[in-house]
Write an enzyme that holds these catalytic residues in place. Structure first.
Site, PDB file in Angstrom:
ATOM      1  N   THR A  59     112.490 -14.399 -30.638  1.00 49.45           N
ATOM      2  CA  THR A  59     113.045 -13.236 -29.933  1.00 49.45           C
ATOM      3  C   THR A  59     111.891 -12.344 -29.451  1.00 49.45           C
ATOM      4  O   THR A  59     112.100 -11.159 -29.200  1.00 49.45           O
ATOM      5  CB  THR A  59     113.989 -12.411 -30.845  1.00 49.45           C
ATOM      6  OG1 THR A  59     113.283 -12.055 -32.039  1.00 49.45           O
ATOM      7  CG2 THR A  59     115.239 -13.168 -31.209  1.00 49.45           C
ATOM      8  N   SER A  60     110.676 -12.916 -29.341  1.00 44.73           N
ATOM      9  CA  SER A  60     109.524 -12.087 -28.944  1.00 44.73           C
ATOM     10  C   SER A  60     109.234 -12.240 -27.450  1.00 44.73           C
ATOM     11  O   SER A  60     109.831 -11.534 -26.634  1.00 44.73           O
ATOM     12  CB  SER A  60     108.304 -12.429 -29.802  1.00 44.73           C
ATOM     13  OG  SER A  60     107.916 -13.780 -29.635  1.00 44.73           O
ATOM     14  N   ARG A  61     108.397 -13.202 -27.106  1.00 45.16           N
ATOM     15  CA  ARG A  61     108.132 -13.515 -25.702  1.00 45.16           C
ATOM     16  C   ARG A  61     108.074 -15.036 -25.561  1.00 45.16           C
ATOM     17  O   ARG A  61     107.512 -15.729 -26.418  1.00 45.16           O
ATOM     18  CB  ARG A  61     106.797 -12.913 -25.246  1.00 45.16           C
ATOM     19  CG  ARG A  61     106.850 -11.414 -25.002  1.00 45.16           C
ATOM     20  CD  ARG A  61     107.746 -11.059 -23.796  1.00 45.16           C
ATOM     21  NE  ARG A  61     107.742  -9.647 -23.499  1.00 45.16           N
ATOM     22  CZ  ARG A  61     108.672  -8.777 -23.913  1.00 45.16           C
ATOM     23  NH1 ARG A  61     109.681  -9.181 -24.668  1.00 45.16           N
ATOM     24  NH2 ARG A  61     108.603  -7.518 -23.553  1.00 45.16           N
TER      25      ARG A  61
ATOM     26  N   HIS B 174     117.686 -13.308 -23.128  1.00 44.62           N
ATOM     27  CA  HIS B 174     116.844 -12.133 -23.462  1.00 44.62           C
ATOM     28  C   HIS B 174     117.708 -10.881 -23.697  1.00 44.62           C
ATOM     29  O   HIS B 174     117.576  -9.875 -22.987  1.00 44.62           O
ATOM     30  CB  HIS B 174     115.812 -11.876 -22.340  1.00 44.62           C
ATOM     31  CG  HIS B 174     114.608 -11.099 -22.815  1.00 44.62           C
ATOM     32  ND1 HIS B 174     113.350 -11.247 -22.278  1.00 44.62           N
ATOM     33  CD2 HIS B 174     114.484 -10.152 -23.782  1.00 44.62           C
ATOM     34  CE1 HIS B 174     112.508 -10.411 -22.887  1.00 44.62           C
ATOM     35  NE2 HIS B 174     113.174  -9.750 -23.797  1.00 44.62           N
TER      36      HIS B 174
ATOM     37  N   GLY C 136     104.909  -6.689 -37.498  1.00 48.19           N
ATOM     38  CA  GLY C 136     104.959  -5.335 -36.937  1.00 48.19           C
ATOM     39  C   GLY C 136     106.321  -4.733 -37.238  1.00 48.19           C
ATOM     40  O   GLY C 136     107.018  -5.153 -38.164  1.00 48.19           O
ATOM     41  N   ARG C 137     106.702  -3.749 -36.411  1.00 47.59           N
ATOM     42  CA  ARG C 137     107.972  -3.052 -36.647  1.00 47.59           C
ATOM     43  C   ARG C 137     109.152  -4.013 -36.736  1.00 47.59           C
ATOM     44  O   ARG C 137     109.959  -3.972 -37.675  1.00 47.59           O
ATOM     45  CB  ARG C 137     108.232  -2.064 -35.509  1.00 47.59           C
ATOM     46  CG  ARG C 137     107.659  -0.707 -35.719  1.00 47.59           C
ATOM     47  CD  ARG C 137     108.006   0.162 -34.520  1.00 47.59           C
ATOM     48  NE  ARG C 137     107.362  -0.352 -33.334  1.00 47.59           N
ATOM     49  CZ  ARG C 137     106.322   0.212 -32.743  1.00 47.59           C
ATOM     50  NH1 ARG C 137     105.836   1.327 -33.195  1.00 47.59           N
ATOM     51  NH2 ARG C 137     105.779  -0.331 -31.669  1.00 47.59           N
ATOM     52  N   ILE C 138     109.279  -4.901 -35.744  1.00 48.58           N
ATOM     53  CA  ILE C 138     110.460  -5.786 -35.715  1.00 48.58           C
ATOM     54  C   ILE C 138     110.354  -6.843 -36.823  1.00 48.58           C
ATOM     55  O   ILE C 138     111.338  -7.124 -37.520  1.00 48.58           O
ATOM     56  CB  ILE C 138     110.639  -6.413 -34.316  1.00 48.58           C
ATOM     57  CG1 ILE C 138     110.870  -5.293 -33.274  1.00 48.58           C
ATOM     58  CG2 ILE C 138     111.807  -7.407 -34.307  1.00 48.58           C
ATOM     59  CD1 ILE C 138     110.921  -5.739 -31.828  1.00 48.58           C
TER      60      ILE C 138
ATOM     61  N   ALA D 113     118.194  -9.583 -27.031  1.00 50.82           N
ATOM     62  CA  ALA D 113     118.053  -9.125 -28.422  1.00 50.82           C
ATOM     63  C   ALA D 113     118.173  -7.600 -28.565  1.00 50.82           C
ATOM     64  O   ALA D 113     118.670  -7.112 -29.573  1.00 50.82           O
ATOM     65  CB  ALA D 113     116.734  -9.616 -29.017  1.00 50.82           C
TER      66      ALA D 113
ATOM     67  N   GLU E  17     110.797 -17.421 -17.501  1.00 54.42           N
ATOM     68  CA  GLU E  17     112.012 -16.658 -17.758  1.00 54.42           C
ATOM     69  C   GLU E  17     112.511 -16.045 -16.455  1.00 54.42           C
ATOM     70  O   GLU E  17     111.716 -15.376 -15.790  1.00 54.42           O
ATOM     71  CB  GLU E  17     111.703 -15.564 -18.782  1.00 54.42           C
ATOM     72  CG  GLU E  17     112.970 -14.931 -19.321  1.00 54.42           C
ATOM     73  CD  GLU E  17     112.714 -14.028 -20.522  1.00 54.42           C
ATOM     74  OE1 GLU E  17     112.147 -14.497 -21.524  1.00 54.42           O
ATOM     75  OE2 GLU E  17     113.060 -12.844 -20.425  1.00 54.42           O
TER      76      GLU E  17
END
Ligand code: DGY
Length: 320
Positions: A236-238, A286, A156-158, A288, A267
């Site tokens: 760096t997502s979930r 968290h 996707g975008r990232i 990023a 988390e």
């Protein structure tokens, strides 16, 4: 019509807060920690707008009890903490903050990737703790990023912003996504492959998928079995995209070489969690998207969504 009541669940950029003060009666939860579910429920009574964070669980019970609520605007790109179906059923609009954090998150992903592959946290500790006695040909040897085979899961975008950076480093790029992203294949010479093939071939893998039922624990025991013992996992997502117990075992047993995690499950990860004790696991809290300018943009974008909704206009960035 009176000024609408708006709940903001944490202190955000002052200029963004000011814009809300101009338009409505703002209830600000000004604490370092998120409000509890009960506190949220109590504060949300009579509120027409909610500006929340990814740490707030906006579930059915909460939404049903907030009878006047018209807009939920989260200061995050992720929205898995919001019950979208209940929002839809109750005519509550939902907005999020995509796009503005893409490059900042991609920058940080590279920082984490390089830190882990070149063992920077260990090196800093080594120097600070007085162990640096001489230049040593075998000291703290790491994995080069240039020439490495890097895999991106989720284009996707990232994912695409990370792909651009990986390409600039001269690494070979594989990716896995539900659909092909031809432009990335063409521009960055990226190869689309199945997940198990990617995991089996790469030196470094970076996760960029949203958390959904499909991606929940998509990296678990079978996937660690497939990966190379020398490989590095970056997330760096979930956090819940990775099965935490399986990761712990994989790192302990050398099924992979190291991990860099900006997100964890749970988390935050409790202070006594065994992952913190491993020499090959590097965890950041968290952050990023935590560029100062980016966070200000996110806050203002969340306000844009909220105010548009309260004015009965389409949200500039509705959740799909
Ligand atoms: C998000 O926005 O979803 C990130 O995880 C935090 O910036």
């Amino acid at each position: 019509m009176g000024r609408p009541k708006i709940l903001v669940t944490r202190r955000i950029t002052e200029s963004a807060l000011d814009r809300l003060h101009e338009e409505g009666q703002v209830i600000l939860w000004d604490d370092q920690l998120p409000p509890s579910h009960d506190q949220l429920t109590g504060m949300l009574e009579d509120c027409e707008g909610l500006l929340c964070l990814l740490t707030d669980n906006i579930d059915r019970e909460l939404l049903v009890s907030a009878s006047k609520l018209r807009v939920v605007s989260t200061m995050s790109v992720g929205f898995e903490h919001i019950d979208l179906e209940t929002c839809r059923n109750h005519g509550i609009k939902v907005g999020h903050t995509p796009g503005v954090l893409t490059e900042t998150t991609a920058d940080f992903t590279m920082a984490l990737m390089l830190s882990v592959s070149r063992r920077i946290p260990e090196a800093i500790h080594f120097a600070q703790s007085g162990q640096w006695k001489t230049w040593d040909p075998g000291l703290l040897l790491g994995q080069d990023l240039h020439n490495a085979v890097v895999g991106i899961i989720g284009m996707g975008r990232i994912g695409q912003a990370v792909a651009r950076r990986i390409f600039a480093f001269g690494s070979q790029l594989l990716y896995h996504d539900l659909s092909r992203v031809k432009v990335i294949e063409k521009e960055f010479n990226a190869e689309a492959v199945e997940l198990d093939i990617l995991l089996n071939r790469v030196d470094i893998v970076s996760l960029h998928v949203p958390l959904t039922e499909r991606t929940y624990q998509m990296i678990s025991h079978p996937q660690f079995e497939t990966m190379k013992p020398s490989s590095i996992l970056i997330n760096t997502s979930r956090g819940a995209v990775i099965d935490t117990n399986a990761l712990l075992q994989a790192l302990r047993e050398g099924k992979i070489a190291a991990a860099g995690l900006d997100v964890t499950d749970p988390e935050p990860l409790p202070h006594n969690h065994p992952l913190y004790k491993l020499h090959n696991c590097f965890i950041t809290p968290h952050i990023a998207s935590a560029g100062a300018a980016t966070r200000a943009k996110m806050a203002n974008m969340a306000v844009d969504n909220l105010l548009a909704g309260l004015h009965g206009k389409p949200l500039p960035n509705p959740v799909a």
